[in-house]
Design a protein around this motif. Structure first.
Motif, mmCIF file in Angstrom:
data_model
loop_
_atom_site.group_PDB
_atom_site.id
_atom_site.type_symbol
_atom_site.label_atom_id
_atom_site.label_comp_id
_atom_site.label_asym_id
_atom_site.label_seq_id
_atom_site.Cartn_x
_atom_site.Cartn_y
_atom_site.Cartn_z
ATOM 1 N N PHE A 1 9.470 -14.601 -8.615
ATOM 2 C CA PHE A 1 9.830 -13.168 -8.552
ATOM 3 C C PHE A 1 8.396 -12.865 -7.994
ATOM 4 O O PHE A 1 7.205 -13.023 -8.122
ATOM 5 C CB PHE A 1 9.613 -12.561 -9.744
ATOM 6 C CG PHE A 1 9.690 -11.172 -9.717
ATOM 7 C CD1 PHE A 1 11.066 -10.296 -9.735
ATOM 8 C CD2 PHE A 1 8.532 -10.530 -10.118
ATOM 9 C CE1 PHE A 1 10.849 -8.937 -9.584
ATOM 10 C CE2 PHE A 1 8.566 -8.922 -10.097
ATOM 11 C CZ PHE A 1 9.750 -8.270 -9.888
ATOM 12 N N CYS A 2 8.530 -12.193 -6.595
ATOM 13 C CA CYS A 2 7.684 -11.663 -5.684
ATOM 14 C C CYS A 2 7.206 -10.182 -5.808
ATOM 15 O O CYS A 2 8.250 -9.292 -6.345
ATOM 16 C CB CYS A 2 7.929 -12.006 -4.344
ATOM 17 S SG CYS A 2 8.481 -13.599 -3.706
ATOM 18 N N PHE A 3 6.123 -10.021 -5.751
ATOM 19 C CA PHE A 3 5.627 -8.499 -5.777
ATOM 20 C C PHE A 3 4.274 -8.446 -5.115
ATOM 21 O O PHE A 3 3.743 -9.285 -4.965
ATOM 22 C CB PHE A 3 5.799 -7.986 -7.203
ATOM 23 C CG PHE A 3 4.789 -8.774 -8.022
ATOM 24 C CD1 PHE A 3 5.228 -10.058 -8.778
ATOM 25 C CD2 PHE A 3 3.449 -8.390 -8.321
ATOM 26 C CE1 PHE A 3 4.502 -10.923 -9.344
ATOM 27 C CE2 PHE A 3 2.693 -9.363 -9.127
ATOM 28 C CZ PHE A 3 3.160 -10.686 -9.618
ATOM 29 N N GLY A 4 3.951 -7.148 -5.026
ATOM 30 C CA GLY A 4 2.496 -6.921 -4.260
ATOM 31 C C GLY A 4 2.416 -5.571 -3.815
ATOM 32 O O GLY A 4 3.636 -5.108 -3.167
ATOM 33 N N GLU A 5 1.145 -5.205 -3.287
ATOM 34 C CA GLU A 5 0.945 -3.928 -3.030
ATOM 35 C C GLU A 5 0.788 -3.510 -1.578
ATOM 36 O O GLU A 5 0.622 -4.807 -0.757
ATOM 37 C CB GLU A 5 -0.147 -3.173 -3.659
ATOM 38 C CG GLU A 5 -1.605 -3.538 -2.788
ATOM 39 C CD GLU A 5 -2.263 -4.843 -3.541
ATOM 40 O OE1 GLU A 5 -1.249 -5.498 -4.116
ATOM 41 O OE2 GLU A 5 -2.984 -5.512 -3.046
ATOM 42 N N GLN A 6 1.237 -2.538 -0.826
ATOM 43 C CA GLN A 6 0.857 -2.338 0.640
ATOM 44 C C GLN A 6 -0.392 -1.966 0.736
ATOM 45 O O GLN A 6 -1.305 -1.641 -0.107
ATOM 46 C CB GLN A 6 1.800 -1.004 0.979
ATOM 47 C CG GLN A 6 2.992 -0.851 0.743
ATOM 48 C CD GLN A 6 3.928 -1.787 1.590
ATOM 49 O OE1 GLN A 6 3.496 -2.187 2.985
ATOM 50 N NE2 GLN A 6 5.336 -2.271 1.445
ATOM 51 N N LEU A 7 -0.972 -2.100 2.403
ATOM 52 C CA LEU A 7 -2.272 -1.928 2.315
ATOM 53 C C LEU A 7 -2.744 -0.515 1.969
ATOM 54 O O LEU A 7 -3.768 -0.073 1.316
ATOM 55 C CB LEU A 7 -2.518 -1.982 4.004
ATOM 56 C CG LEU A 7 -3.939 -1.642 4.557
ATOM 57 C CD1 LEU A 7 -4.964 -2.730 3.830
ATOM 58 C CD2 LEU A 7 -4.235 -1.866 5.845
ATOM 59 N N ALA A 8 -2.086 0.671 2.262
ATOM 60 C CA ALA A 8 -2.229 1.902 1.849
ATOM 61 C C ALA A 8 -2.536 2.310 0.196
ATOM 62 O O ALA A 8 -3.534 2.854 -0.267
ATOM 63 C CB ALA A 8 -1.199 3.027 2.349
ATOM 64 N N GLU A 9 -1.714 1.398 -0.453
ATOM 65 C CA GLU A 9 -1.747 1.526 -1.929
ATOM 66 C C GLU A 9 -3.296 0.746 -2.413
ATOM 67 O O GLU A 9 -3.991 1.233 -3.213
ATOM 68 C CB GLU A 9 -0.588 0.626 -2.327
ATOM 69 C CG GLU A 9 0.398 1.410 -2.307
ATOM 70 C CD GLU A 9 2.003 0.685 -2.560
ATOM 71 O OE1 GLU A 9 2.807 1.489 -2.757
ATOM 72 O OE2 GLU A 9 2.016 -0.500 -2.546
ATOM 73 N N ARG A 10 -3.604 -0.272 -1.546
ATOM 74 C CA ARG A 10 -4.860 -1.089 -1.861
ATOM 75 C C ARG A 10 -5.969 -0.127 -1.681
ATOM 76 O O ARG A 10 -7.008 0.205 -2.427
ATOM 77 C CB ARG A 10 -5.062 -2.493 -1.285
ATOM 78 C CG ARG A 10 -6.270 -2.915 -1.773
ATOM 79 C CD ARG A 10 -6.467 -4.564 -1.409
ATOM 80 N NE ARG A 10 -5.851 -5.280 -2.596
ATOM 81 C CZ ARG A 10 -6.341 -5.750 -3.581
ATOM 82 N NH1 ARG A 10 -7.737 -5.790 -3.774
ATOM 83 N NH2 ARG A 10 -5.808 -6.214 -4.442
#
Ligand code: PGA
Length: 250
Positions: free
Chosen positions: A124-133
């Protein structure tokens, strides 16, 4: 003790001849070790790749799956089709599926439940976008993707789930999260599991890092206490690079 995992996500790369030659190079250099290894070729090569890797210790994974079992779904692939060609595992929730093919958390959740019901393990993959970081919302974003994507998943189901944290800004960009950034997020994810699902699941669930993992940075990433291996895109297309990453996890 969690068994490390390294998974190759070939994405939409290779033709049949190239796929066969990559697999033979992998088989020539692979030593069945303490690390679980998965190969996820495009759908059309699953059967062929399986014929070669069967019995080697490497396992076959698919890159996607439809939540529905059969019927009028032109161009789609079901869990029973995957099982019939030897796939033990499916990658779900990849950011490229979310961003380019409109897969929502709810949609991914249906696929996760369908795969588990069919006896297929899920990466199961997930992760934030650059703008969110940049806006410092990455922990919230990750928590919400986990809560929605894995809604309804039981403690027992977690035995068949591998998590893959893949910050979108690090995928295919050559920019890796630093081992410190990755470990910080992995520790957060494990804490989330501890509080939401329980200590056993938190201690036993493998959490992979994905995003520009290469032979040169793999050992440092994998040495961190909460990083249990990697989901590898670009570097899985060269046997020597992928095998070096597998060895770095052992
Ligand atoms: P990458 O891809 O290793 O090419 O960054 C990782 C992934 O998308 O799983």
């Amino acid at each position: 003790m969690r068994t490390p995992v390294v998974a190759a996500n070939w994405k939409m790369n290779k033709d049949l001849t190239e796929a066969k030659s990559l697999v033979s190079e992998l088989l020539a250099g692979y030593q069945d070790a303490a690390t679980e290894v998965y190969i996820a070729p495009p759908f059309v090569f699953l059967n062929e790749v399986n014929q070669h890797i069967k019995g080697s210790g490497m396992q076959l994974a698919a890159q996607n799956m439809n939540a529905v079992e059969s019927g009028a779904h032109t161009g789609e692939i079901s869990s029973s089709m995957l099982k019939s060609v030897g796939a033990s595992t499916v990658i779900l929730g990849h950011s490229e599926r979310r961003d380019s093919y409109g897969e929502t958390d709810a949609h991914i959740n249906e696929k996760v439940k369908a795969a588990l019901a069919a006896g297929i393990q899920v990466i199961f993959c997930f992760g934030e976008q650059l703008a969110e970081r940049k806006s410092n919302t990455h922990f919230e974003v990750v928590q919400s993707q986990l809560a929605s994507g894995l809604a309804g998943v039981t403690t027992e189901d977690y035995k068949h789930i591998i998590l893959a944290y893949e910050p979108v800004w690090a995928i295919g960009t050559g920019e890796t999260a630093s081992p410190e950034q990755a470990q910080e997020m992995h520790a957060f994810i494990r804490e989330y599991l501890r509080s939401e699902v329980g200590a056993d699941v938190a201690d036993q669930t493998r959490i992979l890092y994905g995003g520009s993992v290469k032979p040169g940075n793999a050992a440092d990433l994998f040495s961190r206490p909460d990083i249990d291996g990697g989901l590898i895109g670009g570097a899985s297309l060269q046997a020597a690079d992928f095998l070096a990453i597998v060895n770095a996890a052992s």
